[in-house]
Design an enzyme around this catalytic site. Structure first.
Site, PDB file in Angstrom:
ATOM      1  N   SER A  29       0.816  -1.232   0.000  1.00  0.00           N
ATOM      2  CA  SER A  29       0.000   0.000   0.000  1.00  0.00           C
ATOM      3  C   SER A  29       0.838   1.264   0.000  1.00  0.00           C
ATOM      4  O   SER A  29       1.541   1.521   0.974  1.00  0.00           O
ATOM      5  CB  SER A  29      -0.869   0.081   1.262  1.00  0.00           C
ATOM      6  OG  SER A  29      -1.606  -1.072   1.463  1.00  0.00           O
ATOM      7  N   HIS A  60      -3.683   0.730  -3.998  1.00  0.00           N
ATOM      8  CA  HIS A  60      -3.018  -0.304  -4.797  1.00  0.00           C
ATOM      9  C   HIS A  60      -3.401  -0.144  -6.252  1.00  0.00           C
ATOM     10  O   HIS A  60      -4.557  -0.340  -6.608  1.00  0.00           O
ATOM     11  CB  HIS A  60      -3.458  -1.696  -4.349  1.00  0.00           C
ATOM     12  CG  HIS A  60      -2.860  -2.111  -3.056  1.00  0.00           C
ATOM     13  ND1 HIS A  60      -1.798  -2.960  -2.968  1.00  0.00           N
ATOM     14  CD2 HIS A  60      -3.170  -1.777  -1.798  1.00  0.00           C
ATOM     15  CE1 HIS A  60      -1.490  -3.135  -1.705  1.00  0.00           C
ATOM     16  NE2 HIS A  60      -2.317  -2.427  -0.969  1.00  0.00           N
ATOM     17  N   HIS A  82      -5.360  -9.278  -1.514  1.00  0.00           N
ATOM     18  CA  HIS A  82      -5.426  -9.594  -0.085  1.00  0.00           C
ATOM     19  C   HIS A  82      -6.548 -10.600   0.167  1.00  0.00           C
ATOM     20  O   HIS A  82      -7.581 -10.543  -0.494  1.00  0.00           O
ATOM     21  CB  HIS A  82      -5.734  -8.336   0.737  1.00  0.00           C
ATOM     22  CG  HIS A  82      -4.699  -7.264   0.634  1.00  0.00           C
ATOM     23  ND1 HIS A  82      -4.695  -6.331  -0.378  1.00  0.00           N
ATOM     24  CD2 HIS A  82      -3.632  -6.977   1.420  1.00  0.00           C
ATOM     25  CE1 HIS A  82      -3.672  -5.515  -0.204  1.00  0.00           C
ATOM     26  NE2 HIS A  82      -3.002  -5.871   0.866  1.00  0.00           N
ATOM     27  N   TYR A  84      -8.520 -10.502   2.582  1.00  0.00           N
ATOM     28  CA  TYR A  84      -9.705  -9.801   3.090  1.00  0.00           C
ATOM     29  C   TYR A  84     -10.591  -9.262   1.974  1.00  0.00           C
ATOM     30  O   TYR A  84     -11.723  -8.849   2.217  1.00  0.00           O
ATOM     31  CB  TYR A  84      -9.327  -8.681   4.076  1.00  0.00           C
ATOM     32  CG  TYR A  84      -8.518  -7.538   3.513  1.00  0.00           C
ATOM     33  CD1 TYR A  84      -9.053  -6.642   2.601  1.00  0.00           C
ATOM     34  CD2 TYR A  84      -7.212  -7.338   3.927  1.00  0.00           C
ATOM     35  CE1 TYR A  84      -8.308  -5.591   2.089  1.00  0.00           C
ATOM     36  CE2 TYR A  84      -6.453  -6.296   3.433  1.00  0.00           C
ATOM     37  CZ  TYR A  84      -7.003  -5.428   2.508  1.00  0.00           C
ATOM     38  OH  TYR A  84      -6.254  -4.395   2.005  1.00  0.00           O
ATOM     39  N   GLU A  85     -10.095  -9.275   0.752  1.00  0.00           N
ATOM     40  CA  GLU A  85     -10.933  -8.885  -0.382  1.00  0.00           C
ATOM     41  C   GLU A  85     -11.875 -10.018  -0.784  1.00  0.00           C
ATOM     42  O   GLU A  85     -12.678  -9.852  -1.704  1.00  0.00           O
ATOM     43  CB  GLU A  85     -10.053  -8.502  -1.576  1.00  0.00           C
ATOM     44  CG  GLU A  85      -9.203  -7.270  -1.304  1.00  0.00           C
ATOM     45  CD  GLU A  85      -8.233  -6.984  -2.443  1.00  0.00           C
ATOM     46  OE1 GLU A  85      -8.645  -6.358  -3.430  1.00  0.00           O
ATOM     47  OE2 GLU A  85      -7.058  -7.398  -2.341  1.00  0.00           O
ATOM     48  N   ALA A 112       2.805  -2.548   4.665  1.00  0.00           N
ATOM     49  CA  ALA A 112       2.558  -1.651   5.785  1.00  0.00           C
ATOM     50  C   ALA A 112       2.137  -2.521   6.963  1.00  0.00           C
ATOM     51  O   ALA A 112       1.405  -3.495   6.776  1.00  0.00           O
ATOM     52  CB  ALA A 112       1.448  -0.672   5.432  1.00  0.00           C
ATOM     53  N   MET A 210      -1.763  -7.583   7.207  1.00  0.00           N
ATOM     54  CA  MET A 210      -2.825  -8.356   6.537  1.00  0.00           C
ATOM     55  C   MET A 210      -2.396  -8.904   5.176  1.00  0.00           C
ATOM     56  O   MET A 210      -3.237  -9.154   4.314  1.00  0.00           O
ATOM     57  CB  MET A 210      -4.068  -7.482   6.372  1.00  0.00           C
ATOM     58  CG  MET A 210      -4.595  -6.879   7.659  1.00  0.00           C
ATOM     59  SD  MET A 210      -5.968  -5.750   7.342  1.00  0.00           S
ATOM     60  CE  MET A 210      -6.081  -4.909   8.932  1.00  0.00           C
ATOM     61  N   SER A 211      -1.115  -9.080   4.981  1.00  0.00           N
ATOM     62  CA  SER A 211      -0.664  -9.561   3.661  1.00  0.00           C
ATOM     63  C   SER A 211       0.554 -10.462   3.841  1.00  0.00           C
ATOM     64  O   SER A 211       0.742 -11.067   4.890  1.00  0.00           O
ATOM     65  CB  SER A 211      -0.313  -8.360   2.775  1.00  0.00           C
ATOM     66  OG  SER A 211       0.816  -7.667   3.272  1.00  0.00           O
ATOM     67  N   ASN A 234       1.921   2.633  11.787  1.00  0.00           N
ATOM     68  CA  ASN A 234       1.181   3.040  12.996  1.00  0.00           C
ATOM     69  C   ASN A 234       1.580   2.087  14.111  1.00  0.00           C
ATOM     70  O   ASN A 234       2.018   0.963  13.838  1.00  0.00           O
ATOM     71  CB  ASN A 234      -0.343   2.928  12.753  1.00  0.00           C
ATOM     72  CG  ASN A 234      -0.748   1.532  12.288  1.00  0.00           C
ATOM     73  OD1 ASN A 234      -0.577   1.189  11.116  1.00  0.00           O
ATOM     74  ND2 ASN A 234      -1.236   0.736  13.210  1.00  0.00           N
ATOM     75  N   HIS A 246      -7.053   4.005   8.085  1.00  0.00           N
ATOM     76  CA  HIS A 246      -6.322   3.642   6.867  1.00  0.00           C
ATOM     77  C   HIS A 246      -5.639   4.864   6.243  1.00  0.00           C
ATOM     78  O   HIS A 246      -4.540   4.756   5.693  1.00  0.00           O
ATOM     79  CB  HIS A 246      -7.284   2.993   5.869  1.00  0.00           C
ATOM     80  CG  HIS A 246      -6.582   2.443   4.662  1.00  0.00           C
ATOM     81  ND1 HIS A 246      -5.614   1.459   4.734  1.00  0.00           N
ATOM     82  CD2 HIS A 246      -6.679   2.759   3.344  1.00  0.00           C
ATOM     83  CE1 HIS A 246      -5.167   1.183   3.520  1.00  0.00           C
ATOM     84  NE2 HIS A 246      -5.794   1.960   2.660  1.00  0.00           N
TER      85      HIS A 246
HETATM   86  N1  HPA Z   1      -2.717  -3.970  11.724  1.00  0.00           N
HETATM   87  C1  HPA Z   1      -2.817  -4.752  10.636  1.00  0.00           C
HETATM   88  N2  HPA Z   1      -2.420  -4.372   9.439  1.00  0.00           N
HETATM   89  C2  HPA Z   1      -1.895  -3.148   9.326  1.00  0.00           C
HETATM   90  C3  HPA Z   1      -1.766  -2.286  10.425  1.00  0.00           C
HETATM   91  C4  HPA Z   1      -2.207  -2.716  11.682  1.00  0.00           C
HETATM   92  O1  HPA Z   1      -2.128  -2.010  12.701  1.00  0.00           O
HETATM   93  N3  HPA Z   1      -1.199  -1.134   9.939  1.00  0.00           N
HETATM   94  C5  HPA Z   1      -0.989  -1.328   8.621  1.00  0.00           C
HETATM   95  N4  HPA Z   1      -1.405  -2.540   8.231  1.00  0.00           N
END
Ligand code: HPA
Length: 273
Positions: A29, A60, A82, A84-85, A112, A210-211, A234, A246
Site C-alpha cells: 500500500s 493499490h 489480499h 480480506y478482499e 505496511a 494483513m498480507s 502506525n 487507513h
Molecule cells: N494492523 C494490521 N495491518 C496493518 C496495520 C495494523 O495495525 N497497519 C498497517 N497494516
C-alpha cells in the site's frame, strides 16, 4: 491450482517481453515508488493477464512492471491481492507463482504493518525475521501441484538470513535505522482489537499486518528465497494512544516510501547476483 492457468499467464506476459526477471518485488500500500524507477519497462495491467486476481484495496494500482533496475532484471508487482478482499488464498498468490514461472529466484515482499514492539516508531523500516500465520488458511490448502513444490514444505528460514544480512548492510551504508521482527498475519480487513494485539505479542509477534504471509508460503513452496520488509505505519491497537485509520497508514507509508525505495535500490545488485 493446476499448471494450465499459470502457463497461460506466462504466455501472455512473454508475448509482451522476453525479459527473464531474477528478482521479484511486491510493493505494498502506497509503497510503489520503486516501480517508477524500472528502466526499459513493460507495464502490464493485471486485468490483461488471464487468471490474475484484481486488487481492489485503496492505494493499490494493479500493474506488473518488467524491466531492469541497475541492470538487474526485475518483475515488480505494484499492488497485490489480499485475502480480506474475499480472494481465496491459492488465488491470491497467483502472481507469485507466475513470477516463479518467469524465472524469479528471489522475492522481496514489502508491506505496511502495525507496530506491536514498543521500540518501533511509525515510519520505521523493519526486516521480517519470521512470521506467525493467524489468517486461518494457507495458499497450499487443497491438492498439491508437485510441479510447483512439495506437499509439506519447510518454513524454517522462510525469510532468508543471508538476504536479511545484505539488507542490514545496505541500511548501514545508507545510515538508515532498520529494525527486525516477527510478522503476525491477520485476515482483516478490520484492524485488530487491543486484546488481539496483546495475544499477538504473547505468541511472539512484533508486527501486525494483513498480507505477505500467503505470498511467502507460495514462494517457499517453489523454493524462491524471500526477504520481507515492513514499514511501520502506525503503532498497533492499544500500543499507541490514537485510533487506527487507513488514511494514516497511507500517509505514514508515503512519508517512509522514499527510505524503503532507497534501501531496495541499494540492495538490488546484491539480490540479483
Ligand atoms: N494492523 C494490521 N495491518 C496493518 C496495520 C495494523 O495495525 N497497519 C498497517 N497494516
Amino acid at each position: 491450482m493446476t499448471a494450465g492457468p499459470l502457463d497461460e499467464a506466462v504466455r501472455t506476459i512473454r508475448a509482451r517481453t522476453d525479459l527473464e526477471p531474477r528478482v521479484g518485488l511486491i510493493l505494498g500500500s502506497g509503497l510503489g515508488g520503486l516501480a517508477d524507477q524500472v528502466e526499459d519497462c513493460v507495464e502490464i495491467p493485471y486485468a490483461d493477464i488471464p487468471g490474475w486476481p484484481a486488487s481492489t484495496a485503496i492505494g493499490h494500482a494493479g500493474f506488473l512492471v518488467l524491466g531492469t533496475i541497475d541492470d538487474a532484471p526485475v518483475a515488480v508487482m505494484r499492488g497485490r491481492a489480499h485475502l480480506y478482499e474475499g480472494i481465496p488464498a491459492d488465488r491470491a498468490v497467483f502472481g507469485v507463482r507466475v513470477l516463479g514461472r518467469l524465472g524469479v529466484r528471489t522475492l522481496v515482499v514489502t508491506n505496511a504493518a502495525g507496530g506491536i514492539d514498543e521500540s518501533y516508531r511509525p515510519g520505521q523500516l523493519v526486516l521480517i525475521s519470521d512470521h506467525v500465520n493467524l489468517m486461518g488458511t494457507s495458499p497450499l490448502v487443497g491438492a498439491n501441484d508437485d510441479e510447483l513444490g512439495p506437499r509439506f514444505p519447510d518454513l524454517s528460514d522462510a525469510y532468508d538470513p543471508e538476504l536479511r544480512a545484505r539488507a542490514r548492510d545496505a541500511s548501514t551504508r545508507l545510515g538508515l535505522e532498520v529494525g527486525e521482527g516477527v510478522y503476525a498475519a491477520w485476515l482483516g480487513p478490520q484492524f485488530e482489537t487491543p486484546a488481539e494485539i496483546r495475544f499477538m505479542r504473547a505468541i511472539g509477534g512484533d508486527l501486525a499486518g494483513m498480507s505477505t504471509v500467503p505470498e511467502v508460503i507460495a514462494a517457499r513452496h517453489m523454493g524462491i528465497r524471500c526477504l520481507g520488509i515492513s514499514v511501520v505505519t502506525n503503532m498497533a491497537a492499544g500500543v499507541g494512544d490514537g485510533k487506527l485509520a487507513h488514511d494514516e497508514v497511507l500517509a505514514v507509508g508515503a512519508e517512509a516510501e522514499p527510505r524503503l525505495t532507497a534501501l531496495l535500490r541499494e540492495l538490488l545488485p546484491a539480490l540479483a547476483a
